[in-house]
Design a protein around this motif. Structure first.
Motif, PDB file in Angstrom:
ATOM      1  N   PRO A 226       3.839 -31.104  79.858  1.00 49.99           N
ATOM      2  CA  PRO A 226       2.929 -31.207  80.794  1.00 49.99           C
ATOM      3  C   PRO A 226       3.171 -30.778  82.222  1.00 49.99           C
ATOM      4  O   PRO A 226       4.316 -30.752  82.478  1.00 49.99           O
ATOM      5  CB  PRO A 226       2.731 -33.058  80.773  1.00 49.99           C
ATOM      6  CG  PRO A 226       3.207 -33.446  79.273  1.00 49.99           C
ATOM      7  CD  PRO A 226       4.162 -32.304  79.070  1.00 49.99           C
ATOM      8  N   GLU A 227       2.334 -30.251  83.025  1.00 55.10           N
ATOM      9  CA  GLU A 227       2.595 -30.110  84.363  1.00 55.10           C
ATOM     10  C   GLU A 227       3.536 -30.908  85.057  1.00 55.10           C
ATOM     11  O   GLU A 227       4.322 -30.601  85.948  1.00 55.10           O
ATOM     12  CB  GLU A 227       1.414 -29.486  85.104  1.00 55.10           C
ATOM     13  CG  GLU A 227       1.509 -28.921  86.362  1.00 55.10           C
ATOM     14  CD  GLU A 227       0.045 -28.644  87.277  1.00 55.10           C
ATOM     15  OE1 GLU A 227       0.224 -28.065  88.019  1.00 55.10           O
ATOM     16  OE2 GLU A 227      -0.772 -29.138  86.693  1.00 55.10           O
ATOM     17  N   HIS A 228       3.052 -32.205  85.122  1.00 52.49           N
ATOM     18  CA  HIS A 228       4.024 -33.282  85.939  1.00 52.49           C
ATOM     19  C   HIS A 228       5.458 -33.425  85.487  1.00 52.49           C
ATOM     20  O   HIS A 228       6.172 -34.065  86.212  1.00 52.49           O
ATOM     21  CB  HIS A 228       3.237 -34.511  85.886  1.00 52.49           C
ATOM     22  CG  HIS A 228       3.382 -35.209  84.457  1.00 52.49           C
ATOM     23  ND1 HIS A 228       2.443 -35.181  83.763  1.00 52.49           N
ATOM     24  CD2 HIS A 228       4.105 -36.012  83.799  1.00 52.49           C
ATOM     25  CE1 HIS A 228       2.732 -35.770  82.527  1.00 52.49           C
ATOM     26  NE2 HIS A 228       3.864 -36.248  82.719  1.00 52.49           N
ATOM     27  N   GLU A 229       5.806 -32.817  84.333  1.00 48.38           N
ATOM     28  CA  GLU A 229       7.324 -32.635  83.976  1.00 48.38           C
ATOM     29  C   GLU A 229       8.137 -31.569  84.516  1.00 48.38           C
ATOM     30  O   GLU A 229       9.091 -31.332  83.863  1.00 48.38           O
ATOM     31  CB  GLU A 229       7.393 -33.066  82.463  1.00 48.38           C
ATOM     32  CG  GLU A 229       6.799 -34.323  81.957  1.00 48.38           C
ATOM     33  CD  GLU A 229       7.707 -34.894  81.016  1.00 48.38           C
ATOM     34  OE1 GLU A 229       8.931 -34.474  80.973  1.00 48.38           O
ATOM     35  OE2 GLU A 229       7.142 -35.556  80.112  1.00 48.38           O
ATOM     36  N   LYS A 230       7.406 -30.897  85.328  1.00 52.33           N
ATOM     37  CA  LYS A 230       8.252 -29.544  86.009  1.00 52.33           C
ATOM     38  C   LYS A 230       9.523 -29.798  86.414  1.00 52.33           C
ATOM     39  O   LYS A 230      10.597 -29.069  86.247  1.00 52.33           O
ATOM     40  CB  LYS A 230       7.190 -28.875  87.090  1.00 52.33           C
ATOM     41  CG  LYS A 230       7.822 -27.749  87.628  1.00 52.33           C
ATOM     42  CD  LYS A 230       7.068 -27.152  88.697  1.00 52.33           C
ATOM     43  CE  LYS A 230       7.447 -25.769  89.186  1.00 52.33           C
ATOM     44  NZ  LYS A 230       6.550 -25.292  90.285  1.00 52.33           N
ATOM     45  N   SER A 231       9.718 -31.034  86.982  1.00 52.84           N
ATOM     46  CA  SER A 231      11.101 -31.282  87.392  1.00 52.84           C
ATOM     47  C   SER A 231      12.163 -31.615  86.553  1.00 52.84           C
ATOM     48  O   SER A 231      13.439 -31.583  86.683  1.00 52.84           O
ATOM     49  CB  SER A 231      10.943 -32.474  88.469  1.00 52.84           C
ATOM     50  OG  SER A 231      10.529 -33.568  87.778  1.00 52.84           O
ATOM     51  N   ASN A 232      11.624 -31.593  85.363  1.00 59.20           N
ATOM     52  CA  ASN A 232      12.578 -32.140  84.087  1.00 59.20           C
ATOM     53  C   ASN A 232      12.775 -30.653  83.254  1.00 59.20           C
ATOM     54  O   ASN A 232      13.650 -30.847  82.164  1.00 59.20           O
ATOM     55  CB  ASN A 232      12.070 -32.943  83.036  1.00 59.20           C
ATOM     56  CG  ASN A 232      11.678 -34.307  83.501  1.00 59.20           C
ATOM     57  OD1 ASN A 232      12.509 -34.807  84.428  1.00 59.20           O
ATOM     58  ND2 ASN A 232      10.570 -35.099  83.302  1.00 59.20           N
ATOM     59  N   ILE A 233      12.305 -29.672  83.637  1.00 56.68           N
ATOM     60  CA  ILE A 233      12.791 -28.309  83.023  1.00 56.68           C
ATOM     61  C   ILE A 233      14.142 -27.858  82.703  1.00 56.68           C
ATOM     62  O   ILE A 233      14.693 -27.785  81.943  1.00 56.68           O
ATOM     63  CB  ILE A 233      11.895 -27.072  83.592  1.00 56.68           C
ATOM     64  CG1 ILE A 233      10.437 -27.419  83.251  1.00 56.68           C
ATOM     65  CG2 ILE A 233      12.409 -25.685  83.072  1.00 56.68           C
ATOM     66  CD1 ILE A 233       9.457 -25.989  83.984  1.00 56.68           C
ATOM     67  N   GLY A 234      14.738 -28.182  83.968  1.00 58.17           N
ATOM     68  CA  GLY A 234      16.284 -27.828  83.854  1.00 58.17           C
ATOM     69  C   GLY A 234      17.073 -28.763  82.949  1.00 58.17           C
ATOM     70  O   GLY A 234      17.870 -28.349  82.104  1.00 58.17           O
ATOM     71  N   GLN A 235      16.484 -30.059  82.883  1.00 63.79           N
ATOM     72  CA  GLN A 235      17.045 -31.009  81.921  1.00 63.79           C
ATOM     73  C   GLN A 235      16.784 -30.841  80.425  1.00 63.79           C
ATOM     74  O   GLN A 235      17.776 -30.834  79.696  1.00 63.79           O
ATOM     75  CB  GLN A 235      16.586 -32.335  82.410  1.00 63.79           C
ATOM     76  CG  GLN A 235      17.043 -33.488  81.326  1.00 63.79           C
ATOM     77  CD  GLN A 235      16.574 -35.023  81.774  1.00 63.79           C
ATOM     78  OE1 GLN A 235      15.774 -35.037  82.813  1.00 63.79           O
ATOM     79  NE2 GLN A 235      16.524 -35.886  80.562  1.00 63.79           N
ATOM     80  N   TYR A 236      15.556 -30.605  80.346  1.00 60.42           N
ATOM     81  CA  TYR A 236      15.328 -29.947  78.910  1.00 60.42           C
ATOM     82  C   TYR A 236      16.133 -28.758  78.248  1.00 60.42           C
ATOM     83  O   TYR A 236      16.203 -28.575  77.266  1.00 60.42           O
ATOM     84  CB  TYR A 236      13.666 -29.843  78.860  1.00 60.42           C
ATOM     85  CG  TYR A 236      12.962 -31.336  78.772  1.00 60.42           C
ATOM     86  CD1 TYR A 236      13.459 -32.216  78.560  1.00 60.42           C
ATOM     87  CD2 TYR A 236      11.659 -31.012  79.426  1.00 60.42           C
ATOM     88  CE1 TYR A 236      12.521 -33.393  78.687  1.00 60.42           C
ATOM     89  CE2 TYR A 236      10.972 -32.261  79.553  1.00 60.42           C
ATOM     90  CZ  TYR A 236      11.252 -33.409  79.115  1.00 60.42           C
ATOM     91  OH  TYR A 236      10.548 -34.769  79.364  1.00 60.42           O
ATOM     92  N   LEU A 237      16.236 -27.857  79.372  1.00 64.19           N
ATOM     93  CA  LEU A 237      16.899 -26.804  78.967  1.00 64.19           C
ATOM     94  C   LEU A 237      18.225 -26.946  78.611  1.00 64.19           C
ATOM     95  O   LEU A 237      18.864 -26.154  77.774  1.00 64.19           O
ATOM     96  CB  LEU A 237      16.741 -25.602  80.110  1.00 64.19           C
ATOM     97  CG  LEU A 237      15.418 -24.752  80.115  1.00 64.19           C
ATOM     98  CD1 LEU A 237      15.551 -24.213  81.475  1.00 64.19           C
ATOM     99  CD2 LEU A 237      14.948 -23.875  78.984  1.00 64.19           C
TER     100      LEU A 237
END
Length: 254
Positions: A226-237
């Protein structure tokens, strides 16, 4: 590889090798997960042009596409499929979490009857699925770990390097072949532009962020969050990197 994994592969290899001795038309047999992670492959010396990872990835994708086609036309579930080329027949099936492909000598298989070898494949796959079901192999599969590492994902696709869908987890509205070709095209265009393989690509827009990750030489991941999880992209990567780099077959570099 854990001791349990070694025992699993030993058990699988034993029944496959016995089946190949008893059924002379079988020239190769490959078994993997339903998301195309190779578990065990055996080729006779005459099969010099086949690659174990390519075979199980392509066969699993073939079954995925065939399943959709069969459901669309026949309005029912696909059991198995086979194809013929000049010198070979390839039988393919997926049972539970296990995918398999058997390469047959076409002349011998047609002489003895392909139905006979379909029964051999079915019996082998049921035995192998029983072994896998009682092991931790599926839960340790890196693809499964990635799915669990990003619980908020609204879409996940595993695509072959040729752009064919291997498995898609979504709301049932996505056209697998179209998504597969587009994901593969991005990977290929990266190679054209940068003269080096893609590690990952991020697509950002209204409503979603899409992560496209080169898992290995045969498979590409596409994950939507979801768009609101943009800040978590680094964590997911970082989670994906940790999982992939611990996998022996990975060529992940970021």
């Amino acid at each position: 590889m854990s001791n349990n994994d070694e025992e699993l592969i030993k058990s699988i290899s034993k029944i496959i090798e016995e089946a190949m001795k008893e059924n002379v038309a079988i020239q190769g047999f490959s078994v993997g997960t339903d998301i195309a992670t190779n578990i065990y492959t055996k080729f006779k010396p005459e099969l010099t042009d086949f690659n174990e990872n390519e075979l199980i990835a392509s066969a699993t994708s073939f079954q995925y596409i065939s399943k959709g086609l069969f459901a669309h036309i026949a309005k029912n579930d696909l059991n198995s499929s086979y194809l013929t080329v000049e010198n070979h027949v390839i039988l393919m099936a997926i049972v539970k979490d296990v995918s398999a492909a058997a390469i047959l000598n076409r002349k011998l298989a047609e002489l003895e009857g392909i139905i006979k070898y379909q029964k051999v494949l079915d019996n082998l796959l049921l035995k192998i699925a029983a072994f896998v079901e009682t092991s931790d192999y599926i839960t340790e599969d890196p693809m499964v770990k990635i799915m669990r590492a990003i619980p908020s994902a609204t879409f996940l696709a595993i695509i072959s390097k040729e752009g064919l869908p291997i498995k898609i987890i979504d709301n049932g509205k996505v056209q697998g072949p179209m998504v597969g070709s587009q994901v593969s095209a991005l990977s290929n265009l990266t190679q054209v532009m940068m003269k080096t393989p893609m590690d990952y690509t991020i697509l950002q827009g209204k409503g979603a962020n899409i992560l496209i990750v080169q898992f290995d030489s045969e498979r590409i991941l596409a994950i939507s969050i979801p768009e609101h999880e943009k800040s978590n992209i680094g964590q997911y990567l970082a989670r994906i990197k940790e999982i992939i780099t611990s996998y022996e077959g990975s060529s992940f570099n970021f």
